[in-house]
Write a protein that holds these residues in place. Sequence first.
Motif, mmCIF file in Angstrom:
data_model
loop_
_atom_site.group_PDB
_atom_site.id
_atom_site.type_symbol
_atom_site.label_atom_id
_atom_site.label_comp_id
_atom_site.label_asym_id
_atom_site.label_seq_id
_atom_site.Cartn_x
_atom_site.Cartn_y
_atom_site.Cartn_z
ATOM 1 N N LEU A 15 0.837 -1.211 0.000
ATOM 2 C CA LEU A 15 0.000 0.000 0.000
ATOM 3 C C LEU A 15 0.866 1.252 0.000
ATOM 4 O O LEU A 15 0.547 2.246 -0.663
ATOM 5 N N ARG A 16 1.976 1.192 0.747
ATOM 6 C CA ARG A 16 2.877 2.360 0.767
ATOM 7 C C ARG A 16 3.475 2.585 -0.613
ATOM 8 O O ARG A 16 3.540 3.710 -1.099
ATOM 9 N N ARG A 17 3.923 1.479 -1.225
ATOM 10 C CA ARG A 17 4.571 1.585 -2.545
ATOM 11 C C ARG A 17 3.627 2.193 -3.570
ATOM 12 O O ARG A 17 4.036 2.981 -4.411
ATOM 13 N N SER A 18 2.346 1.836 -3.479
ATOM 14 C CA SER A 18 1.412 2.313 -4.496
ATOM 15 C C SER A 18 0.799 3.666 -4.122
ATOM 16 O O SER A 18 0.023 4.217 -4.893
ATOM 17 N N GLY A 19 1.124 4.167 -2.958
ATOM 18 C CA GLY A 19 0.604 5.475 -2.552
ATOM 19 C C GLY A 19 -0.858 5.447 -2.128
ATOM 20 O O GLY A 19 -1.482 6.494 -1.983
ATOM 21 N N ALA A 20 -1.421 4.222 -1.931
ATOM 22 C CA ALA A 20 -2.838 4.120 -1.548
ATOM 23 C C ALA A 20 -2.956 4.221 -0.019
ATOM 24 O O ALA A 20 -3.372 3.276 0.648
ATOM 25 N N ARG A 21 -2.617 5.362 0.508
ATOM 26 C CA ARG A 21 -2.558 5.530 1.963
ATOM 27 C C ARG A 21 -3.939 5.403 2.610
ATOM 28 O O ARG A 21 -4.039 5.082 3.789
ATOM 29 N N ARG A 22 -4.981 5.663 1.835
ATOM 30 C CA ARG A 22 -6.349 5.571 2.354
ATOM 31 C C ARG A 22 -6.648 4.195 2.956
ATOM 32 O O ARG A 22 -7.466 4.063 3.862
ATOM 33 N N TYR A 23 -5.996 3.148 2.397
ATOM 34 C CA TYR A 23 -6.311 1.784 2.832
ATOM 35 C C TYR A 23 -5.345 1.255 3.892
ATOM 36 O O TYR A 23 -5.512 0.150 4.375
ATOM 37 N N GLU A 24 -4.319 2.029 4.230
ATOM 38 C CA GLU A 24 -3.266 1.510 5.118
ATOM 39 C C GLU A 24 -3.781 1.090 6.487
ATOM 40 O O GLU A 24 -3.188 0.236 7.138
ATOM 41 N N PHE A 25 -4.885 1.701 6.913
ATOM 42 C CA PHE A 25 -5.347 1.369 8.265
ATOM 43 C C PHE A 25 -5.847 -0.071 8.373
ATOM 44 O O PHE A 25 -5.854 -0.645 9.462
ATOM 45 N N HIS A 26 -6.225 -0.678 7.231
ATOM 46 C CA HIS A 26 -6.708 -2.070 7.299
ATOM 47 C C HIS A 26 -5.602 -3.024 7.780
ATOM 48 O O HIS A 26 -5.794 -3.708 8.788
ATOM 49 N N PRO A 27 -4.433 -3.077 7.071
ATOM 50 C CA PRO A 27 -3.402 -3.974 7.617
ATOM 51 C C PRO A 27 -2.877 -3.520 8.978
ATOM 52 O O PRO A 27 -2.431 -4.343 9.772
ATOM 53 N N ARG A 28 -2.933 -2.224 9.258
ATOM 54 C CA ARG A 28 -2.500 -1.754 10.583
ATOM 55 C C ARG A 28 -3.379 -2.374 11.679
ATOM 56 O O ARG A 28 -2.889 -2.778 12.728
ATOM 57 N N LEU A 29 -4.704 -2.421 11.421
ATOM 58 C CA LEU A 29 -5.615 -3.035 12.403
ATOM 59 C C LEU A 29 -5.268 -4.519 12.579
ATOM 60 O O LEU A 29 -5.178 -5.011 13.708
ATOM 61 N N SER A 30 -5.077 -5.202 11.447
ATOM 62 C CA SER A 30 -4.773 -6.635 11.526
ATOM 63 C C SER A 30 -3.437 -6.851 12.237
ATOM 64 O O SER A 30 -3.286 -7.801 13.015
ATOM 65 N N GLU A 79 -9.409 7.567 10.898
ATOM 66 C CA GLU A 79 -9.995 8.913 11.083
ATOM 67 C C GLU A 79 -9.864 9.705 9.775
ATOM 68 O O GLU A 79 -10.820 10.340 9.331
ATOM 69 N N SER A 80 -8.657 9.685 9.178
ATOM 70 C CA SER A 80 -8.433 10.433 7.928
ATOM 71 C C SER A 80 -9.353 9.940 6.823
ATOM 72 O O SER A 80 -9.838 10.725 6.007
ATOM 73 N N ALA A 81 -9.560 8.617 6.774
ATOM 74 C CA ALA A 81 -10.396 8.043 5.710
ATOM 75 C C ALA A 81 -11.886 8.199 6.026
ATOM 76 O O ALA A 81 -12.730 7.868 5.189
ATOM 77 N N GLY A 82 -12.215 8.657 7.227
ATOM 78 C CA GLY A 82 -13.621 8.811 7.627
ATOM 79 C C GLY A 82 -14.324 7.473 7.764
ATOM 80 O O GLY A 82 -15.516 7.366 7.518
#
Lengths: 89, 297
Positions: free
Chosen positions: B193-208, B234-237
Motif C-alpha cells: 500500500l505504501r509503494r502504491s501510494g494508496a494511503r487511504r487503505y493503510e489502516f486495514h493492515p494496521r488493524l490486523s 480517522e483520515s479516511a472517515g
Amino acid sequence: MDIPGIAPPAQLELVGRSLRELRQRQKLSREEVAQRAGMLPGDLLRIEKGEFRVSLDVLINLLALLRVSGEEFLRMLRTAQSRAEGRHG
Amino acid sequence: MAEPPRFEELIAAGRGAVEGGELERALGLFDEALEQAHAAGRPDAADRAFCNRAAVAQELGQTGDVIPGLRRILTRNPLSETGYLAAYTLARAYDLAEDRQKANFYARIAREHATAIGHQEWMSHAHNLLGRLALSDSDFETAGREFTEALRLDPSGRPAWRAIIEDNLGYCLVVGGRLREGLTLLYRSLRGLRRSGARRYEFHPRLSLSLAQLERGDARAALRHGRAALDGAESAGDAEGVKAAYYLLGEAAKQAGDLALARAYFGQLQVRFYPDMVNLADTLLAVDAREMVNLKA
C-alpha cells in the motif's frame, strides 16, 4: 475470552452458553434478541453454540441488550468453567 | 456508432483513480463518462459508466438505490464485461445491506462472468469478494481458500490490489493461529500500500497487525499499529475502522498493564459510538473479547 487453562474453542462455547443463559433468564426469545441486536436468529444460535465470531457492534449490542456488566459476565464464565471442569474432572 | 470521444479515457482514468485510492476523483470521472454516453445515445457505454460509478459511490458510502438499475443491466448484458461489473456491484450492494445470501448469489454470478470471458483479474476480484463474504460469516477456512485463489489468479502485480487481499488472508491466518505466516502477509500488505501510494487503505493492515501483535503478546507493537490505524481510519472517515482501532488500543493497553490508558481508549469507544452503554469501559476492562470478535465481520 482469555480464561486460563481453557482452549479457545472451549472458551467460545462457554461464552455462547453464558449468553444463552442470560437471554433465557430474561425470558427473551432468540428471534427477539437477534432482531434488536441487528442480526439473524441463525447467527445468534451459532453464537450460543460457540461457533461464530461477531462484529464489535453486535457483541456490544448483545451485552447491552442482556443488561450485563463485565464483572457479572466474567463471574458467569467462571461458573460455567467450573461446571465444565466438574463434568470432565 | 463510435463510442463518445474520450469515453474510454475517462473510464481508464477513473479506474486509475480507484487504484490510487482517489475515490472522489474517480466518481467525478465516471459521472462525466456517464454524461458523455447519454449525450451520444450509447446505452452500452452508459451501462458501463453506471456500473463503475455505482461501485465507487458504494465505497464512498453513497448507498442510493442502484439495485434495480444494476439488475436491468445484468439482464441485458449476458456474460460480458458490463454484466460482470453489474453482478459484482450488486453483490457489494447486498453485502452492504447485510443480505449475505443475495450477496453470495451475485458474487458467484460475477465469478461466472469473469471466467466465461477469461478475465483473470476479475476472476481474482470475484474470489476476493467471495472470500470477504465468507469472512463476514466468520467462515475463516472458506475465506482463506478464496483469498489464496484470488492472489493466485491476480495477474496484474498491482501492489494496492494484492495488498488488500494479503491483508484479508493475513487476518484469516492470524485468527486461525498461524501467526508467523499471517504477520509476513500483513507486513507485505502494508509495504504494498505504501509503494502504491494508496494511503487511504493503510489502516486495514494496521488493524490486523495490531491484533496479530496482541496475539504474539507484544503490546508495544500492538499499540504502535493501533495508533497508526486510528489516525488512518480517522483520515479516511471510516467509522468501523475507528471503532476497531479504539477497541484494539484498549486491549493492547490492558495487555501492557496500563489500565488507565485502557480505560481511556475504551471510554473513547463508548462516548463516540455507544453513548447509551455507560458501563462499556468497565465491561471491556473485565473481559477479553478477542476470541469472540471478528474485526472484519
